[in-house]
Design a protein around this motif. Structure first.
Motif, PDB file in Angstrom:
ATOM      1  N   ASN A 401      45.506  32.864  29.907  1.00 17.66           N
ATOM      2  CA  ASN A 401      44.827  32.231  31.046  1.00 17.66           C
ATOM      3  C   ASN A 401      45.064  33.003  32.342  1.00 17.66           C
ATOM      4  OD1 ASN A 401      43.775  30.216  29.449  1.00 17.66           O
ATOM      5  ND2 ASN A 401      45.413  28.754  29.885  1.00 17.66           N
ATOM      6  N   ALA A 402      46.322  33.360  32.576  1.00 18.42           N
ATOM      7  CA  ALA A 402      46.650  34.072  33.820  1.00 18.42           C
ATOM      8  C   ALA A 402      45.982  35.445  33.861  1.00 18.42           C
ATOM      9  CB  ALA A 402      48.161  34.219  33.967  1.00 18.42           C
ATOM     10  N   ILE A 403      46.039  36.190  32.751  1.00 25.71           N
ATOM     11  CA  ILE A 403      45.476  37.540  32.720  1.00 25.71           C
ATOM     12  C   ILE A 403      43.956  37.501  32.816  1.00 25.71           C
ATOM     13  CG2 ILE A 403      45.195  39.627  31.324  1.00 25.71           C
ATOM     14  CD1 ILE A 403      47.983  39.101  30.175  1.00 25.71           C
ATOM     15  N   GLN A 404      43.338  36.591  32.082  1.00 21.01           N
ATOM     16  CA  GLN A 404      41.877  36.530  32.108  1.00 21.01           C
ATOM     17  C   GLN A 404      41.368  36.038  33.461  1.00 21.01           C
ATOM     18  OE1 GLN A 404      40.255  34.522  28.660  1.00 21.01           O
ATOM     19  NE2 GLN A 404      40.953  36.116  27.262  1.00 21.01           N
ATOM     20  N   ASP A 409      38.585  37.222  38.441  1.00 22.77           N
ATOM     21  CA  ASP A 409      38.552  37.268  39.902  1.00 22.77           C
ATOM     22  C   ASP A 409      38.219  38.674  40.406  1.00 22.77           C
ATOM     23  OD1 ASP A 409      39.173  34.609  40.007  1.00 22.77           O
ATOM     24  OD2 ASP A 409      41.301  34.888  40.466  1.00 22.77           O
ATOM     25  N   LYS A 410      38.810  39.681  39.773  1.00 21.30           N
ATOM     26  CA  LYS A 410      38.557  41.054  40.202  1.00 21.30           C
ATOM     27  C   LYS A 410      37.105  41.440  39.964  1.00 21.30           C
ATOM     28  CE  LYS A 410      41.365  44.350  40.442  1.00 21.30           C
ATOM     29  NZ  LYS A 410      42.265  45.507  40.291  1.00 21.30           N
ATOM     30  N   ASP A 416      30.182  41.141  43.847  1.00 21.84           N
ATOM     31  CA  ASP A 416      29.619  40.210  44.822  1.00 21.84           C
ATOM     32  C   ASP A 416      28.865  41.002  45.894  1.00 21.84           C
ATOM     33  OD1 ASP A 416      28.968  38.262  46.609  1.00 21.84           O
ATOM     34  OD2 ASP A 416      31.020  37.688  47.115  1.00 21.84           O
ATOM     35  N   ALA A 417      27.540  40.879  45.901  1.00 22.75           N
ATOM     36  CA  ALA A 417      26.714  41.644  46.842  1.00 22.75           C
ATOM     37  C   ALA A 417      26.961  41.227  48.281  1.00 22.75           C
ATOM     38  CB  ALA A 417      25.238  41.470  46.505  1.00 22.75           C
ATOM     39  N   ASN A 418      27.482  40.030  48.486  1.00 20.92           N
ATOM     40  CA  ASN A 418      27.774  39.575  49.849  1.00 20.92           C
ATOM     41  C   ASN A 418      29.053  40.193  50.394  1.00 20.92           C
ATOM     42  OD1 ASN A 418      25.536  37.807  49.967  1.00 20.92           O
ATOM     43  ND2 ASN A 418      26.642  36.334  48.702  1.00 20.92           N
ATOM     44  N   ASN A 419      29.800  40.822  49.518  1.00 15.86           N
ATOM     45  CA  ASN A 419      31.046  41.473  49.900  1.00 15.86           C
ATOM     46  C   ASN A 419      30.763  42.957  50.118  1.00 15.86           C
ATOM     47  OD1 ASN A 419      33.613  42.576  50.042  1.00 15.86           O
ATOM     48  ND2 ASN A 419      33.915  42.477  47.834  1.00 15.86           N
ATOM     49  N   GLU A 420      31.016  43.444  51.319  1.00 16.51           N
ATOM     50  CA  GLU A 420      30.684  44.830  51.643  1.00 16.51           C
ATOM     51  C   GLU A 420      31.476  45.836  50.813  1.00 16.51           C
ATOM     52  OE1 GLU A 420      30.948  45.533  55.795  1.00 16.51           O
ATOM     53  OE2 GLU A 420      29.392  44.086  56.323  1.00 16.51           O
ATOM     54  N   SER A 421      32.531  45.377  50.173  1.00 13.01           N
ATOM     55  CA  SER A 421      33.359  46.285  49.367  1.00 13.01           C
ATOM     56  C   SER A 421      32.962  46.261  47.891  1.00 13.01           C
ATOM     57  CB  SER A 421      34.837  45.901  49.509  1.00 13.01           C
ATOM     58  OG  SER A 421      35.246  45.991  50.844  1.00 13.01           O
ATOM     59  N   TYR A 422      31.786  45.713  47.579  1.00 13.44           N
ATOM     60  CA  TYR A 422      31.420  45.625  46.162  1.00 13.44           C
ATOM     61  C   TYR A 422      31.363  47.023  45.555  1.00 13.44           C
ATOM     62  CZ  TYR A 422      26.539  46.878  47.214  1.00 13.44           C
ATOM     63  OH  TYR A 422      25.406  47.534  47.605  1.00 13.44           O
ATOM     64  N   PRO A 425      30.940  50.660  39.803  1.00 14.29           N
ATOM     65  CA  PRO A 425      31.676  51.610  38.948  1.00 14.29           C
ATOM     66  C   PRO A 425      33.106  51.142  38.667  1.00 14.29           C
ATOM     67  CG  PRO A 425      30.390  52.805  40.572  1.00 14.29           C
ATOM     68  CD  PRO A 425      30.282  51.360  40.935  1.00 14.29           C
ATOM     69  N   THR A 426      33.786  50.590  39.685  1.00 16.94           N
ATOM     70  CA  THR A 426      35.137  50.072  39.461  1.00 16.94           C
ATOM     71  C   THR A 426      35.099  48.833  38.575  1.00 16.94           C
ATOM     72  OG1 THR A 426      35.855  50.924  41.606  1.00 16.94           O
ATOM     73  CG2 THR A 426      37.221  49.224  40.606  1.00 16.94           C
ATOM     74  N   ALA A 427      34.064  48.002  38.742  1.00 12.07           N
ATOM     75  CA  ALA A 427      33.914  46.821  37.875  1.00 12.07           C
ATOM     76  C   ALA A 427      33.792  47.252  36.420  1.00 12.07           C
ATOM     77  CB  ALA A 427      32.690  46.014  38.304  1.00 12.07           C
ATOM     78  N   ASN A 428      33.082  48.334  36.174  1.00 12.96           N
ATOM     79  CA  ASN A 428      32.952  48.842  34.795  1.00 12.96           C
ATOM     80  C   ASN A 428      34.295  49.324  34.257  1.00 12.96           C
ATOM     81  OD1 ASN A 428      30.171  48.393  34.476  1.00 12.96           O
ATOM     82  ND2 ASN A 428      29.665  50.272  35.568  1.00 12.96           N
ATOM     83  N   LYS A 429      35.127  49.874  35.140  1.00 14.16           N
ATOM     84  CA  LYS A 429      36.468  50.290  34.707  1.00 14.16           C
ATOM     85  C   LYS A 429      37.322  49.071  34.346  1.00 14.16           C
ATOM     86  CE  LYS A 429      36.568  54.603  37.357  1.00 14.16           C
ATOM     87  NZ  LYS A 429      37.220  55.354  38.451  1.00 14.16           N
ATOM     88  N   ILE A 430      37.124  47.974  35.106  1.00 17.01           N
ATOM     89  CA  ILE A 430      37.845  46.733  34.782  1.00 17.01           C
ATOM     90  C   ILE A 430      37.417  46.226  33.410  1.00 17.01           C
ATOM     91  CG2 ILE A 430      38.228  44.334  35.473  1.00 17.01           C
ATOM     92  CD1 ILE A 430      39.572  46.332  37.301  1.00 17.01           C
TER      93      ILE A 430
END
Length: 731
Positions: A401-404, A409-410, A416-422, A425-430
Motif C-alpha cells: 500500500n505504501a509503495i504503490q 502520487d509521483k 498533471d497538465a495543470n502542474n508546470e513541472s509535468y 518522460p520521467t513518468a515513463n521511467k516511473i
C-alpha cells in the motif's frame, strides 16, 4: 520554514506558529476566499496565488521577502491530512534583477531534487503570474523552532548541551550536508538560522542552493545574511569561511567551517570566535577554545573544523562528524582485527541467530516504509533492489500500500497538465520502476494506461491549440510554446518537424514587407527561424528584407542632401553612399535621378580636359571620379576619359589591353560561378559594362560581348528555373 536571511521577528513568528499547526491542519479548510493579490505585488492574508495557494497569515518578514502560512487548495480538496505549506513571496528587488530570478530558480530546482530527512523540502519556485510579477517559493511547513532560537533559549541557559544531546543534532546536520555534497551541491550559507529543530527531534537544514546561487559578498552584520539581487551575493560573515570572505569559489569545506562553528555553540553556547568573521579572527590570531569533558580526538576534530585554511580543515563533513564522535578506529587496532577474525571463525555456530537478525532487518525495512513519508520511501526503494530476489518480493508485498501509493502520487504529479513541472518522460521511467517491483501486475497496467491516456489527451488539446494559433496572426507566436510543451511530453512527436509555422511567419512577413514595415517583417522572419533554422525560404526573405531596409536607409540619407549636390566635389563627398546604393539597387529611381544631375556636370569637366588639358589631367579626373561614373553607369564617358589624348597605336594598344583585362576577368568569373554572391555579380556586371563601352571601337570586344551576354543569360535562366522549383520565390 523561513528562507535564509530572515530577521528575528520572522523566527519568533514561526516558533509561535508551530504550536498551532497540527490543529489547523486537521480542521476543515475554508477554500472560498476571494483573491486579493495582483501582478503589482499586493498580496496578503486571503490572497490566492496561481488559483491554488491561499495565504492565511504572515509568519515573518525578512531581507528577501515575507513568509506566509498558506493552504494548498488542491490538497484541501483531496482531503489531504497536511494541506498547509509555507510560501515565501520574494521582495521587489527581484523584479529589477532577472538574473537573480534565473539563478535562484536554477538552484531551487536543484534543491527540489534533494530528498533527505535532514533537509527541508522545497516544492516549487515560480512567479505569481507572467514575466515581471512577484516570485514565490513553496516549502514544507514544519513544527518546532529554528536552531538559532533553540541555542538562544535553551543552550545558553545550560551553558552548553551534554555531548550526547549536542552530537545527535550535529550528526543530523552533518547527514544533510553530506548528502548534498555527494550531489555536488554546497550550501554556502549554513548557520543555526538556516537549520530547524522539529518537535519530534528531527533536525532539518534549510535553504540549500539559495545562498549557492549567489557570489562575491561584501561585509555586514555577523548573523544576518547579506543579500543583494543585483550582485547575486549572500552569506553570513560569522559562519563564512576565510576563503568565502576572500571571494573564492565555493567548496564543501566552507560548509564544514560553518558546521564547526555551530557545533561549538551547541556544546558551549558560544561561537568559537565570538561571532567575529574568519578574516578578522585570523588577523587577531584567535584560536578556538578547548572544551572540557571532551577527549583529545574530539577537541582536535573541533579545531580542525574551523581552521582558517581549507588545507588544514577536515576534508569532509562526514570525516568531521566521525572524528567528533571520538570513537576508536577499529581497522587501525591489531587487537580489534584479531577479534574480528575470531568472530568470523565462530560465525558457523550462530547461523540461527543470523537468520533471526536477517528477518528483523526485513521487518524493520517494511515498518520504515509503511510508516515513512515520500522521502523515506524514495530512499528505501534502492535499498530494496539491493536485496535478494525473495526478500525484494517479501518487502514489496508487505509494504504494498505504501509503495504503490508513493508511485501513484509521483505518476499523478508528473502527468498533471495543470502542474508546470509535468514530465511525461520521467513518468515513463516511473512506470519502468514499478515494473521492477510489481511486474505483470494490475497496478502496473493501470498506471501505464493512465500515463498513456493522459498523454494522448494533453497532446490532442495542444494540437487543437496549435491549429488555432496557425490560423490567427495574433496567436502565431504561441506555436513555439505549444511545440515546446509537446516536446516535453513526446520528444519525437512529428509535429515538431511541421513546416507550417515557418510558412505562416513567412506569409505574415511578406505582408509587412510589402507595406514597407521592414522592422516588423524582420522580427517575424527571425521568430520563424527560431523554430526552423534551416528553412531556406525564410533565409531568402531575410536577405531580401535586409537589402530593402538598407536601400531605404541609403535613399533616406541621400534625399536629405539631394538638393545640395550641385558640383563634382559635392557628389564626391557622397561617393560611398551612392556606390553602395547603386550596388544594392542599380535601377533605383534616386540613382537614375542623381545620374541625370551628375552627367552634365561631369561632361563639362570632361570636355575641358579633352580640349585644353593633357593626359595627366585625364588620368587625375579618372582616378577621382571613376567610382561615381561606374555607379551612375556612365561607362562610355569613363572609357572616353581613360583613352583621352591617346592616338594611333598607343590608343589601339590601350583599347586592346582593356579588352584583355575584362575578358580575362569575365572568363574567370564564369569558370567559378557564384550567382548567390553579390560581390561576384557586381564585379561581373562592371566588366560587362566596360566591355560594352569598348565594343564600338574593337570588333573582338563586340564578338566577346555577344557571347558572354548569351552565356550569362542562360546561367541566370537556369538558376531561376531551379529556384522556382525549390519554391524560393523571394530569391
Amino acid at each position: 520554514t523561513v528562507i535564509g536571511g530572515e530577521e528575528n521577528a520572522a523566527k519568533k513568528a514561526i516558533t509561535t506558529e508551530a504550536t498551532s499547526t497540527k490543529t489547523s491542519a486537521t480542521s476543515t479548510p475554508n477554500n472560498t476566499a476571494t483573491p486579493t493579490g495582483d501582478s503589482d505585488g499586493n498580496f496578503g492574508p486571503g490572497s490566492i496565488i496561481k488559483q491554488r495557494f491561499k495565504l492565511e497569515k504572515v509568519l515573518g518578514i525578512g531581507g528577501m521577502g515575507k513568509v506566509y502560512k498558506a493552504l494548498d487548495l488542491l490538497k484541501a480538496e483531496a482531503k489531504d491530512k497536511k494541506p498547509y505549506v509555507a510560501i515565501k513571496l520574494l521582495n521587489e528587488d527581484f523584479k529589477d534583477h532577472p538574473e537573480a530570478f534565473i539563478s535562484l530558480q536554477r538552484e531551487s530546482s536543484r534543491q527540489q531534487k534533494l530528498a533527505h530527512p535532514n533537509i527541508a523540502t522545497i516544492y516549487d519556485f515560480d512567479r505569481v503570474g507572467g514575466p515581471g510579477t512577484p516570485v514565490f517559493i513553496t516549502m514544507e511547513l514544519m513544527e518546532g523552532m529554528e536552531l538559532k532560537d533553540f541555542i538562544r533559549k535553551t543552550v545558553r541557559k545550560k551553558k552548553g548541551l551534554p555531548f550526547e544531546e549536542a552530537y545527535e543534532i550535529i550528526k543530523q546536520l552533518g547527514a544533510g550536508l553530506t548528502y548534498a555534497h555527494e550531489l555536488r551541491l554546497v550550501h554556502s550559507d549554513f548557520k543555526p538560522g538556516n537549520a530547524f529543530l522539529c518537535n519530534d527531534g528531527t533536525v532539518k537544514t534549510l535553504d540549500f542552493g539559495i545562498a549557492r546561487a549567489v557570489k562575491n559578498p561584501v561585509s555586514g552584520e555577523a548573523e544576518k545574511t547579506l543579500f543583494d539581487p543585483g550582485k547575486l551575493g549572500a552569506l553570513t560573515p560569522a559562519y563564512a569561511s576565510y576563503e568565502m570572505l576572500q571571494g573564492e569559489e565555493p567548496d564543501t569545506r566552507d560548509d564544514t567551517y560553518a558546521l564547526g562553528c555551530t557545533a561549538y555553540e551547541l556544546l558551549t553556547s558560544k561561537h568559537p570566535f565570538n561571532k567575529l568573521a574568519a578574516n578578522k579572527a585570523k588577523e587577531n590570531n584567535l584560536e578556538p577554545p578547548e572544551i572540557k569533558g571532551l577527549n583529545k580526538k574530539q577537541n582536535r576534530a573541533l579545531r580542525r573544523s574551523v581552521a582558517f585554511h581549507r588545507a588544514d580543515r577536515s576534508p569532509t563533513v562526514e570525516h568531521f562528524v566521525e572524528e567528533l564522535a571520538g570513537k576508536a578506529t577499529w581497522h587501525k587496532n591489531p587487537f580489534t582485527i584479531a577479534a574480528a577474525i575470531l568472530i568470523i571463525l565462530t560465525s558457523i555456530l550462530i547461523n540461527p541467530t543470523l537468520d533471526y537478525l536477517h528477518q528483523r532487518k526485513i521487518d524493520g525495512l517494511v515498518a520504515e516504509i509503511n510508516q515513512g513519508n515520500q522521502q523515506t520511501i524514495d530512499q528505501k526503494l534502492d535499498e530494496i533492489l539491493m536485496l535478494e530476489k525473495t526478500d525484494q518480493t517479501t518487502v514489496a508485498d508487505e509494504a504494498k500500500n505504501a509503495i504503490q501509493n508513493y508511485f501513484s502520487d509521483k505518476v499523478a504529479f508528473l502527468i498533471d497538465a495543470n502542474n508546470e513541472s509535468y514530465d511525461f518522460p520521467t513518468a515513463n521511467k516511473i512506470i519502468e520502476e514499478i515494473g521492477k517491483f510489481y511486474p505483470e501486475s494490475q497496478f502496473l497496467q493501470r498506471q501505464t494506461t493512465l500515463v498513456t491516456t493522459s498523454k494522448k489527451k494533453i497532446i490532442s488539446d495542444l494540437n487543437a491549440q496549435y491549429v488555432s494559433a496557425l490560423k490567427d496572426p495574433q496567436l502565431i507566436n504561441d506555436t513555439k510554446g505549444i511545440l515546446e510543451q509537446i516536446a516535453r511530453i513526446e520528444p519525437d512527436h512529428p509535429l515538431l518537424e511541421d513546416p507550417r509555422p515557418a510558412n505562416a511567419y513567412r506569409i505574415l512577413a511578406i505582408e509587412r514587407f510589402e507595406a514597407n514595415q521592414f522592422a516588423t517583417a524582420l522580427e517575424l522572419v527571425k521568430s520563424g527561424l527560431a523554430s526552423a533554422k534551416d528553412d531556406v525560404r525564410l533565409t531568402d526573405l531575410e536577405k531580401k528584407i535586409l537589402r530593402a531596409q538598407r536601400v531605404a536607409e541609403l535613399e533616406s540619407d541621400l534625399n536629405i542632401i539631394k538638393k545640395q549636390l550641385s558640383s563634382l566635389i559635392s557628389f564626391k563627398d557622397q561617393q560611398t553612399v551612392i556606390s553602395e546604393l547603386a550596388n544594392l539597387s542599380p535601377d533605383s529611381d534616386l540613382i537614375q535621378s542623381l545620374s541625370t544631375k551628375f552627367k552634365p556636370i561631369l561632361q563639362k569637366e570632361l570636355d575641358m580636359v579633352i580640349k585644353t588639358g593633357g593626359r595627366n589631367d585625364a588620368e587625375a579626373l579618372d582616378n577621382k571620379y571613376n567610382q561615381l561614373m561606374i555607379a551612375f553607369q556612365l561607362n562610355d564617358q569613363l572609357t572616353e576619359l581613360k583613352l583621352a589624348h591617346l592616338k594611333g597605336n598607343e590608343r589601339e594598344g590601350a583599347i586592346t589591353k582593356m579588352v584583355g583585362i575584362n575578358t580575362n576577368d569575365i572568363e574567370s568569373a564564369l569558370s567559378d560561378i557564384d550567382a548567390d554572391n553579390q560581390k561576384w555579380e557586381i564585379k561581373l556586371l562592371r566588366n560587362i559594362q566596360e566591355l560594352a563601352s569598348l565594343s564600338k571601337q574593337n570588333k573582338n570586344a563586340n564578338t566577346k560581348l555577344v557571347e558572354y551576354r548569351e552565356q550569362i543569360a542562360g546561367l541566370y535562366l537556369e538558376k531561376a528555373s531551379q529556384t522556382l522549383q525549390e519554391e524560393r520565390f523571394d530569391a
